[in-house]
Design a protein around this motif. Structure first.
Motif, PDB file in Angstrom:
ATOM      1  N   ASP A  80       1.291  -8.236  -0.817  1.00 34.97           N
ATOM      2  CA  ASP A  80       0.026  -8.706   0.218  1.00 34.97           C
ATOM      3  C   ASP A  80      -0.040 -10.131   0.542  1.00 34.97           C
ATOM      4  O   ASP A  80      -0.463 -10.489   1.425  1.00 34.97           O
ATOM      5  CB  ASP A  80      -1.325  -8.532  -0.614  1.00 34.97           C
ATOM      6  N   VAL A  81       0.747 -10.767  -0.436  1.00 36.53           N
ATOM      7  CA  VAL A  81       0.579 -12.260  -0.294  1.00 36.53           C
ATOM      8  C   VAL A  81       2.169 -12.512   0.488  1.00 36.53           C
ATOM      9  O   VAL A  81       3.317 -12.212  -0.038  1.00 36.53           O
ATOM     10  CB  VAL A  81       0.615 -12.948  -1.593  1.00 36.53           C
ATOM     11  N   ALA A  82       1.706 -13.326   1.619  1.00 41.21           N
ATOM     12  CA  ALA A  82       3.091 -13.549   2.418  1.00 41.21           C
ATOM     13  C   ALA A  82       3.881 -14.481   1.667  1.00 41.21           C
ATOM     14  O   ALA A  82       3.695 -15.311   0.807  1.00 41.21           O
ATOM     15  CB  ALA A  82       2.523 -14.198   3.366  1.00 41.21           C
ATOM     16  N   LEU A 135       6.643 -16.483   3.095  1.00 42.08           N
ATOM     17  CA  LEU A 135       7.332 -17.608   3.732  1.00 42.08           C
ATOM     18  C   LEU A 135       7.391 -18.905   2.694  1.00 42.08           C
ATOM     19  O   LEU A 135       6.163 -18.999   2.172  1.00 42.08           O
ATOM     20  CB  LEU A 135       6.590 -17.778   5.089  1.00 42.08           C
ATOM     21  N   ARG A 175       6.279 -22.425   2.004  1.00 37.04           N
ATOM     22  CA  ARG A 175       5.457 -23.255   2.624  1.00 37.04           C
ATOM     23  C   ARG A 175       5.479 -24.807   2.515  1.00 37.04           C
ATOM     24  O   ARG A 175       5.757 -25.102   1.490  1.00 37.04           O
ATOM     25  CB  ARG A 175       3.983 -22.888   2.397  1.00 37.04           C
ATOM     26  N   PRO A 223       4.262 -12.642   8.938  1.00 36.50           N
ATOM     27  CA  PRO A 223       3.788 -12.504   7.555  1.00 36.50           C
ATOM     28  C   PRO A 223       2.445 -11.847   7.464  1.00 36.50           C
ATOM     29  O   PRO A 223       1.568 -12.158   7.947  1.00 36.50           O
ATOM     30  CB  PRO A 223       3.648 -13.584   6.903  1.00 36.50           C
ATOM     31  N   GLY A 224       2.213 -10.398   6.836  1.00 37.50           N
ATOM     32  CA  GLY A 224       1.133  -9.731   6.617  1.00 37.50           C
ATOM     33  C   GLY A 224       0.532  -8.974   7.856  1.00 37.50           C
ATOM     34  O   GLY A 224      -0.365  -8.254   7.693  1.00 37.50           O
ATOM     35  N   SER A 280      -4.533 -20.850   2.720  1.00 36.56           N
ATOM     36  CA  SER A 280      -3.370 -20.561   3.674  1.00 36.56           C
ATOM     37  C   SER A 280      -2.322 -19.746   3.292  1.00 36.56           C
ATOM     38  O   SER A 280      -1.605 -19.149   4.170  1.00 36.56           O
ATOM     39  CB  SER A 280      -2.756 -21.868   4.072  1.00 36.56           C
ATOM     40  N   GLN A 281      -2.147 -19.512   1.799  1.00 39.31           N
ATOM     41  CA  GLN A 281      -1.081 -18.632   1.400  1.00 39.31           C
ATOM     42  C   GLN A 281      -1.392 -17.023   1.413  1.00 39.31           C
ATOM     43  O   GLN A 281      -0.632 -16.252   0.969  1.00 39.31           O
ATOM     44  CB  GLN A 281      -0.535 -19.108   0.101  1.00 39.31           C
ATOM     45  N   LEU A 282      -2.654 -16.793   1.754  1.00 41.09           N
ATOM     46  CA  LEU A 282      -3.249 -15.339   1.735  1.00 41.09           C
ATOM     47  C   LEU A 282      -2.551 -14.632   3.083  1.00 41.09           C
ATOM     48  O   LEU A 282      -2.473 -15.346   3.886  1.00 41.09           O
ATOM     49  CB  LEU A 282      -4.804 -15.289   1.400  1.00 41.09           C
ATOM     50  N   SER A 283      -2.793 -13.421   3.040  1.00 42.03           N
ATOM     51  CA  SER A 283      -2.381 -12.494   4.172  1.00 42.03           C
ATOM     52  C   SER A 283      -3.580 -12.373   5.152  1.00 42.03           C
ATOM     53  O   SER A 283      -4.692 -12.824   4.469  1.00 42.03           O
ATOM     54  CB  SER A 283      -2.101 -11.141   3.686  1.00 42.03           C
ATOM     55  N   ASP A 338      -4.644  -5.340   8.314  1.00 39.03           N
ATOM     56  CA  ASP A 338      -3.960  -3.911   8.247  1.00 39.03           C
ATOM     57  C   ASP A 338      -5.201  -2.889   8.061  1.00 39.03           C
ATOM     58  O   ASP A 338      -6.298  -3.000   7.831  1.00 39.03           O
ATOM     59  CB  ASP A 338      -3.369  -3.837   7.237  1.00 39.03           C
TER      60      ASP A 338
END
Lengths: 345, 508
Positions: A3-5, A7, A9, B21-22, B403-406, B436
């Motif tokens: 669920d956690v992207a 990329l 950072r 992403p996500g 900012s790192q969450l989907s 989603d």
């Protein structure tokens, strides 16, 4: 954790395991001091002369206090995604107010308050331009930066301006005196640091400033009064510069608006950046900013004691600062790491 | 091999995929555009229109699928390559420099003179030629900014066109034009069409779709939901395609829950409006009731929510809360008065990306309490952990930068921040945008649960089934006007579509 992207950072501010953001600036400070120790064997010696501590380390701390105070205020403003170029002018104005009121014969305690009040007014002016009218910070504070030293000279003219020098037991005591072996300005600096830390971290002001610096629109919709918070940041910065003005003016026993604290805004910004602050705003690191100011002062002191011609001073300073900043950049470290490991292959 | 034969698509995009992403931005999207046609590309925000166009014009790289230009596979890797292939784009925000002259704007970056020097004589001639292609006559030495937005739009089109242009993409070209200017632009589009250029036309004005386009394709949530000749798609069908979404289970699970307006009135707007933004409207929110806000993109959904919250100042009408009429509304005052707002655009208006989940969650609560009374760290952690558990936010801990969450988890943090301030009225703008399907259903369930706990809710959404599933009553927006309300019991997709389409639906 799909669920956690994933990329990478670049703006990731969270220290990864094993590295703390304090590591690189502290390392830089340590390296500078170690090099000093090798150049001059007695570098770390601390003696007691005339009832106060003496030595190179004390000297670095002593000289770093005004820059550190200005840098702390600057850290707050930079955290709000702003910048204050007018801190040197605020120092000039607070100094001029001191000389003027001493010539007018006010009690010195009142004079101290008046000088600080003048710096608060300067901060309010900047805050009004940035938060009230919406001028870009660099332009808004440029106005006072350019005009402030002129204002200082005008204040000196209020009493004729012939002899801006003065004597004041109270103010000089705060600046160049000592208390139980320790220079008073170190104590004053520490007290102000704690006071600022309490205001920023023990109230929600710090969080609000960081929120506004990180995303003003979102902070506003979340209920943070973005304008008022920005205004407060500039007032705090003005007040910190005012304290630096008191110390610097009392140190020289005179008001010299033209040349006092020239380019101190640049050292202050540099200290914030070395301490890990980003001009993109959003974070305030008070402790690290002090380390940043110490790095700058340690560098200046070591160039002086190394016997290098003073012409090298600024160049070496620039090189070391560049080096520290490159070390702090995650990108650059990765790149350097790649080159190094590539070379080994 | 073969020259253009009738029936040969100018551009054929096959099974285009793009993943961010996500989020799955585009999933197996096919699009065929023929020479000499105006192809309307429709969809709500986040449907994937701009992603598809960016892939066609080389601004983004596709993750899968292929693009054929006149039957030949092409690989468009940059906007420059797209230009070379004859694919030109005019973006919504005019990408020109107002302070420079028309000539400079038309030839900037394209003046390959000797030794890198610019031949202004040649540049002026070229600029003239470009403008005459559109039949536009203006003084090319004036600065671009001195002309109207409509003329600047034409200059942007002129810049995009050259003799080799085979495909022209117009992204919301009429967004800032008035009726006459739009008519003039359409005249030019028809000329270009006659020259055999394939035109992709993105807009959210349905009238214009029916006026100018030959065929329509509709995207929703990254999928192509329909394509066909404009003459065969009725306005109602089109709206249903743009807003539809099957959410049957959630809907049926809560259909029984419908309540009538019996809760206390906690918010009333009477004649609330703002010139040029929103026509005056009446609206009442009651405790324990969810009011849906339906309408197409640009119909004024977001503006209603922002006006009620004080993020936009009203210039007419009265807003009253339980305590009485509100004066000088502002987000902070609204929050103190017990309101909370979850904005549509999470990145720009919702979250402070650099701050941690915990800091984001306590922000409104702290703002409500004032800066002096800081919520102790231990309490902050407890609240954040509770919210993370209650909303099932997927994160290892509360200290992670948000900012790192989907997308779905970020949306939950926005909701958590609103909930933590213990509001009595919640305004949700597109609460499920860009997340989603799983998180989507969860958030709808959460909305229903909040309602049961006595909150008054306003849910603005572009997804019809979401509105139907989440709301007891529905207020319907069209062209920045609240055109009516559908009472509890009559809330169905068809009723909403019929009201949005209105009486002027001549087709179907």
């Amino acid at each position: 954790m799909t669920d956690v992207a994933r990329l990478p950072r670049r703006r990731d501010r969270v220290a990864r395991p094993g590295t703390h953001r304090a590591l690189w600036p502290l390392l830089a400070l340590a390296v500078i001091l170690i090099v000093d120790g090798m150049i001059s064997p007695n570098f770390f010696a601390i003696r007691i002369v005339e009832g106060r501590l003496f030595g190179n380390l004390i000297d670095i701390l002593y000289r770093a206090v005004p820059t550190a105070l200005v840098a702390l205020g600057m850290a707050v403003v930079i955290g709000s995604k702003g910048v204050d170029l007018s801190v040197g002018s605020i120092i000039a104005i607070s100094g001029a107010v001191i000389a003027w009121r001493i010539h007018a014969g006010d009690p010195h305690f009142v004079i101290l308050l008046l000088a600080l009040a003048a710096s608060v007014v300067c901060g309010m002016w900047n805050g009004l331009l940035v938060a009230g009218i919406g001028i870009q910070p660099i332009v808004a504070t440029l106005i006072l930066m350019v005009s402030g030293r002129g204002v200082g000279m005008l204040i000196n003219l209020l009493y004729g301006g012939t002899d801006p020098s003065f004597e004041s037991a109270l103010l000089q005591g705060l600046s160049t005196g000592h208390l139980w072996l320790i220079p008073t300005r170190l104590i004053l600096g520490a007290v102000l640091f704690v006071a600022l830390w309490l205001v920023i971290r023990r109230t929600a002001l710090g969080l609000f400033i960081e929120a506004v610096g990180g995303n003003a629109a979102a902070a506003n919709l979340a209920g943070v009064n973005a304008r008022l918070v920005t205004f407060a940041a500039y007032v705090i910065c003005g007040l910190m510069a005012g304290w630096a003005g008191v110390i610097l003016t009392a140190d020289t026993h005179t008001s010299d608006p033209v040349s006092v604290a020239l380019y101190i805004e640049l050292d202050a910004i540099l200290a914030v950046v070395i301490g890990g602050g980003s001009l993109a705003g959003g974070r305030i690191y008070l402790g690290m900013t002090v380390i940043g100011a110490l790095v700058i002062q340690a560098l200046t002191t070591s160039i002086l004691i190394s016997g290098l011609p003073p012409e090298y001073n600024l160049i070496i300073k620039a090189v070391v600062v560049l080096f520290v900043l490159v070390l702090q950049s995650d990108n650059a470290r990765t790149r350097i790491g790649q080159i190094v490991s590539g070379g080994r292959r | 091999m073969s020259p253009e034969t009738p029936g040969q698509a100018r551009v054929e995009m096959r099974a285009i995929r793009k993943v961010f992403p996500g989020v799955r931005a585009l999933d197996d999207v096919d699009l065929r555009i023929f020479p000499g046609e105006v192809h309307a590309l429709l969809g709500e925000n986040g449907a994937g229109k701009s992603t598809l166009i960016k892939i066609l014009t080389g601004a983004l790289l596709r993750d899968g699928g292929e693009i054929l230009l006149d039957g030949r596979p092409v690989d468009v890797r940059s906007t420059k390559e797209a230009q070379g292939l004859g694919i030109s784009t005019v973006f919504q925000e005019v990408n020109l420099i107002p302070s420079m002259s028309v000539t400079q704007n038309l030839t900037l970056g394209k003046t390959g003179g000797r030794f890198g020097m610019i031949s202004w004589r040649r540049a002026r001639a070229e600029a003239q030629a470009k403008l005459s292609r559109l039949g536009v006559k203006i003084d090319i030495d004036q600065s671009l900014g001195s002309y109207s937005v409509a003329m600047q739009q034409l200059v942007a089109i002129a810049r995009a066109l050259d003799d080799e242009t085979r495909v022209l993409v117009l992204d919301e070209p009429t967004a800032s034009l008035d009726a006459d200017e739009t008519a003039a632009l359409f005249g030019i589009i028809r000329d270009l069409k006659a020259k055999g250029i394939a035109i992709v036309f993105i807009t959210h004005f349905l009238d214009q779709v029916y006026e100018i386009s030959d065929r329509i394709s509709v995207l929703r949530n990254g999928l192509l939901v329909g394509t066909g000749p404009t003459s065969e798609i009725s306005r109602q069908q089109l709206i249903a395609m743009m807003l539809g979404r099957e959410l049957g289970e959630v809907e049926s699970a809560y259909a029984a829950h419908r309540k009538t307006g019996e809760g206390a009135e906690v918010l009333t707007a009477r004649g609330l409006g703002r010139r040029r933004t929103l026509k005056p409207f009446d609206l009442t929110l009651r405790a324990g009731e969810a009011v849906g806000l339906a309408g197409l993109l640009g119909s004024g959904r977001t503006e209603v929510a922002k006006l009620l919250f004080g993020a936009i100042r009203s210039d007419s009408g009265v807003l009253s809360l339980e305590a009485g009429p509100v004066r000088h509304a502002s987000p902070r005052r609204s929050i103190v008065a017990g309101m909370a707002f979850c904005p549509e655009d999470r990145k720009a208006e919702g979250l402070i990306g650099e701050l941690s989940i915990r800091e984001n969650i306590v922000m409104s609560m702290q703002a409500k309490g004032g800066w002096l009374r800081k919520i102790p760290r231990a309490d902050q952690e407890r609240i954040a952990d509770e919210m993370i558990r209650a909303l099932a936010i997927a994160t290892p801990d509360a200290e992670k930068p948000v900012s790192q969450l989907s997308g779905g988890n970020q949306q939950k943090v926005v909701l958590a921040r609103a909930l933590a301030s213990r509001p009595r009225i919640m305004l949700l703008d597109e609460p499920t945008r860009g997340i989603d399907v799983g998180a989507h259903a969860e958030i709808i369930l959460l909305i229903r649960r909040l309602c049961d706990q006595g909150l008054a809710l306003l849910v603005a959404s572009s997804e019809l089934d979401e509105v139907v599933a989440a709301s007891d009553r529905v207020a319907v927006m069209r062209d920045r006007e609240m055109i009516g309300e559908i009472a509890s019991g009559a809330v169905t997709r068809d009723n909403i579509i019929r009201m949005i389409a209105g009486k002027d639906d001549g087709r179907g």
